[in-house]
Design a protein around this motif. Structure first.
Motif, mmCIF file in Angstrom:
data_model
loop_
_atom_site.group_PDB
_atom_site.id
_atom_site.type_symbol
_atom_site.label_atom_id
_atom_site.label_comp_id
_atom_site.label_asym_id
_atom_site.label_seq_id
_atom_site.Cartn_x
_atom_site.Cartn_y
_atom_site.Cartn_z
ATOM 1 N N ARG A 121 2.027 5.710 13.245
ATOM 2 C CA ARG A 121 1.176 6.363 12.791
ATOM 3 C C ARG A 121 0.614 6.153 11.185
ATOM 4 O O ARG A 121 -0.650 5.808 11.201
ATOM 5 N N PRO A 122 1.500 6.234 10.484
ATOM 6 C CA PRO A 122 0.940 5.848 9.050
ATOM 7 C C PRO A 122 0.259 4.254 9.032
ATOM 8 O O PRO A 122 -0.624 4.120 7.927
ATOM 9 N N GLY B 170 -14.474 8.332 8.536
ATOM 10 C CA GLY B 170 -13.166 8.660 8.971
ATOM 11 C C GLY B 170 -12.751 10.159 8.764
ATOM 12 O O GLY B 170 -12.201 10.595 9.573
ATOM 13 N N SER B 171 -13.430 10.550 7.641
ATOM 14 C CA SER B 171 -12.983 12.116 7.308
ATOM 15 C C SER B 171 -13.751 12.856 8.240
ATOM 16 O O SER B 171 -13.483 14.055 8.385
ATOM 17 N N GLY B 172 -15.088 12.381 8.780
ATOM 18 C CA GLY B 172 -15.655 13.095 9.617
ATOM 19 C C GLY B 172 -15.416 13.238 11.180
ATOM 20 O O GLY B 172 -15.956 13.748 11.908
ATOM 21 N N ARG C 33 -4.826 6.323 -0.323
ATOM 22 C CA ARG C 33 -5.678 7.009 0.635
ATOM 23 C C ARG C 33 -4.984 7.770 1.566
ATOM 24 O O ARG C 33 -3.777 7.521 1.924
ATOM 25 N N PRO C 34 -5.741 8.606 2.384
ATOM 26 C CA PRO C 34 -4.958 9.280 3.381
ATOM 27 C C PRO C 34 -4.555 8.536 4.809
ATOM 28 O O PRO C 34 -3.639 8.957 5.467
ATOM 29 N N ILE D 99 0.868 -1.267 0.188
ATOM 30 C CA ILE D 99 -0.032 -0.042 0.025
ATOM 31 C C ILE D 99 0.947 1.240 0.140
ATOM 32 O O ILE D 99 1.886 1.343 0.741
ATOM 33 N N ILE D 100 0.597 2.171 -0.905
ATOM 34 C CA ILE D 100 1.331 3.576 -0.925
ATOM 35 C C ILE D 100 0.165 4.492 -0.653
ATOM 36 O O ILE D 100 -0.737 4.894 -1.350
ATOM 37 N N THR D 101 0.218 4.955 0.581
ATOM 38 C CA THR D 101 -0.937 6.083 0.836
ATOM 39 C C THR D 101 -0.659 7.382 0.024
ATOM 40 O O THR D 101 0.449 7.416 -0.558
#
Length: 593
Positions: free
Chosen positions: A543-544, A590-592, A489-490, A456-458
């Motif tokens: 964290r990532p 998650g964004s909220g 994705r973030p 995965i590459i964020t």
């Protein structure tokens, strides 16, 4: 220290047919194969049946170098048909029972097989469209009696026994395995007699089992591990294989057979660990806790390469006899001298848990293309979380991008071409790129990072190995499977599947009435426990790598439903496509937050 020369000397000039004849002649009275109906064939009886079926296949038209596909469950006739094809110099290939009609067609057409052996009416119906597209097909053999005018397996058994056309050479093909296709169409991996017998000799030299060992075959024979451990290694050791065709009966079969060697894919070990942890949770005896502490201490000392202090060794011997061995009997593995795990990463916590029961599980790494184990931890050199060192004779290196490359006698002949030829997959110097990314610890052991194509590459450019995160999540007994999403994705999100066996038991122990996954996935105590499991996993991650939001599925995955390969690996593309809507909901949630 075992060397490549030691292994080659142990293999000598042996081939699979030569081993079958040796066993019939020298060990003919010993048990060779026990089916689900508990009928046992001796080595003499097994050899006689193989030669008769070989005569029948020859009469059907099967010839040296041709391919024969087998669509059958694990039953004694499967072993006989496979070995009979080898007697003729043909190349048998078992197909996974969970293949879709389109996958069956791909394998059937690509293999250009001339003979197909099927179990019964259900397989015949599934294969019918593919059989119609096989121009080289000479005959179809059906094991169970069905209408349709095909050759009956019983007719093959009644045929005149056939000696081989010519003695097989060690570099001749002995089998073909179609890869499970996690990232593309399956490819036909062609292995030689020398490949499989070198692996067998390695297993016996590195960690010997008792003479003529008892083993249990429970994985599909399309899987490289079972082909080596269920067919070729018993031939090499003149051992006794008991067939367990139904995975739900594995524990019962193990406790009945009490095998002297056992290989478990990670899901099997995880399930055993979950069951034993439930058992131990209700056992408050001080002696059990003390015995496990002693075994765990010994496990850590041996992992560091040190000898056990005499006092500890003596105390552990007593604790093992009185406490730990009876616990191992619960899963039928008290007599197993060789324990292994592979095919996918296994959580280090699981290995350490079994270490506290006096069980040292050797973790191996490899592919169908490396005839199974190319690296392994060893009884005197192991470390949870690594896959150890190269097997004697094998070389391992890392390419510039971290891809693992291997070279040595376990590397396969090549991939089958549609015209029947074999295309080598190594470079001019014999190196095979494996598609796995790895790293070496400072003192040598190899760690697997992930599949190269699955990294995965964020959106912020962080490279994350999803299997490492998923392994931490799966360490909790409630979680059967976890799939992490986050490419471009973030942050990471996860889909969690409850363990179909452990979750109801966990709920019952806590007084919950729910028993079905659909109900359990909505139970607040279950959701709270899973949230705590995700938090614990996140504490061990940067964290990532941490999972921000997750969703619990209310159903199970299986090869039949499409989310898992026949060897129980995640089909990430299928999962991400099938659950695209749910994944978008997770990122909206998650964004909220």
């Amino acid at each position: 220290m075992i060397t490549e020369e030691d292994v080659r000397a142990a293999v000598g000039v042996l081939t699979v047919p030569a081993l079958l004849r040796r066993n019939a002649g020298e060990y003919g009275h010993l048990p060779a194969l026990t089916g689900a109906d508990e009928r046992t064939w001796t080595w003499r009886e097994l050899c006689d049946q193989v030669l008769s079926v070989a005569g029948g296949l020859r009469a059907l038209g099967l010839r040296r170098g041709e391919r024969m596909l087998i669509g059958m469950s694990s039953r004694p006739e499967h072993w006989v048909a496979d070995l009979a094809a080898v007697e003729l110099g043909a190349i048998p290939c078992t197909t996974y029972a969970t293949l879709s009609p389109e996958q069956i067609r791909q394998v059937a057409v690509h293999s250009a097989a001339t003979v197909v052996v099927l179990e019964g009416a259900a397989e015949l119906a599934r294969w019918a469209p593919a059989l119609a597209e096989m121009p080289a097909l000479k005959g179809v053999v059906v094991v169970e009696d069905v209408d349709g005018g095909h050759t009956r397996y019983a007719d093959l058994l009644a045929a005149e026994p056939a000696p081989p056309d010519a003695e097989a050479g060690q570099d001749d093909p002995v089998t073909m395995i179609y890869t499970s296709g996690t990232t593309g169409d399956p490819k036909g991996v062609v292995l030689s007699h020398h490949n499989v017998l070198y692996q067998c000799a390695l297993q016996e030299l590195v960690q010997p089992a008792p003479a003529h060992p008892r083993t249990v075959a429970y994985l599909p024979l399309a899987h490289i591990a079972e082909r080596v451990l269920g067919i070729y290694l018993p031939l090499y050791t003149a051992g006794h294989v008991t067939v367990c065709p139904d995975a739900t009966r594995l524990l019962a079969t193990l406790t009945e057979v009490r095998p002297q060697a056992f290989f478990g894919v990670p899901r099997v070990w995880e399930k055993f660990a979950a069951g034993l942890q439930q058992l131990l949770a209700g056992d408050r005896r001080a002696a059990v806790g003390r015995a496990r502490e002693l075994a765990a201490e010994a496990y850590r000392i041996r992992a560091a390469g040190d000898a056990l202090p005499g006092e500890l060794a003596e105390a552990l011997e007593h604790a093992d006899r009185e406490v730990l061995r009876p616990l191992r009997e619960r899963i039928g593995l008290a007599e197993a001298a060789r324990l292994g795990s592979g095919a996918a990463p296994i959580p280090a916590q699981v290995l350490e848990f079994f270490g506290s029961l006096g069980m040292t599980i050797m973790e191996v790494w490899g592919l169908s293309e490396t005839t199974g184990a190319a690296t392994s931890t060893f009884p005197d050199n192991y470390r949870a979380g690594t896959v150890g060192l190269p097997m004697p004779g094998m070389e391992v290196r890392l390419a510039a991008d971290g891809e693992i490359e291997v070279r040595g006698p376990l590397v396969f002949l090549g991939y089958l071409r549609p015209d029947g030829g074999i295309q080598a997959a190594v470079d001019a110097d014999g190196w095979l790129p494996t598609g796995d990314l790895g790293a070496f610890d400072a003192d040598g052991p190899l760690r697997i990072i992930d599949r190269k194509k699955e990294m995965i590459i964020t959106s912020s450019g962080k490279n994350i190995a999803p299997s490492a995160v998923e392994s931490l999540l799966r360490a909790h007994p409630l979680i059967g499977y976890a799939v992490v999403v986050g490419d471009r994705r973030p942050y990471l999100t996860a889909l969690l599947m409850l363990d179909a066996e452990a979750a109801p038991a966990w709920a019952a122990a806590r007084g919950l009435a729910a028993t079905e996954l659909k109900e359990l996935a909505a139970e607040p105590p279950v959701l709270d426990e899973l949230a705590a499991a995700v938090r614990r996993a996140n504490e061990a991650l940067s964290r990532p790598e941490q999972v921000k939001v997750f969703r619990v599925l209310d159903h199970a995955w299986s090869p039949a439903s499409g989310e898992l390969t026949p060897s129980l690996k995640l089909r990430r593309r299928v999962i991400e496509q099938r659950y695209a809507g749910m994944i978008e909901e997770l990122y909206a949630e998650g964004s909220g937050s």
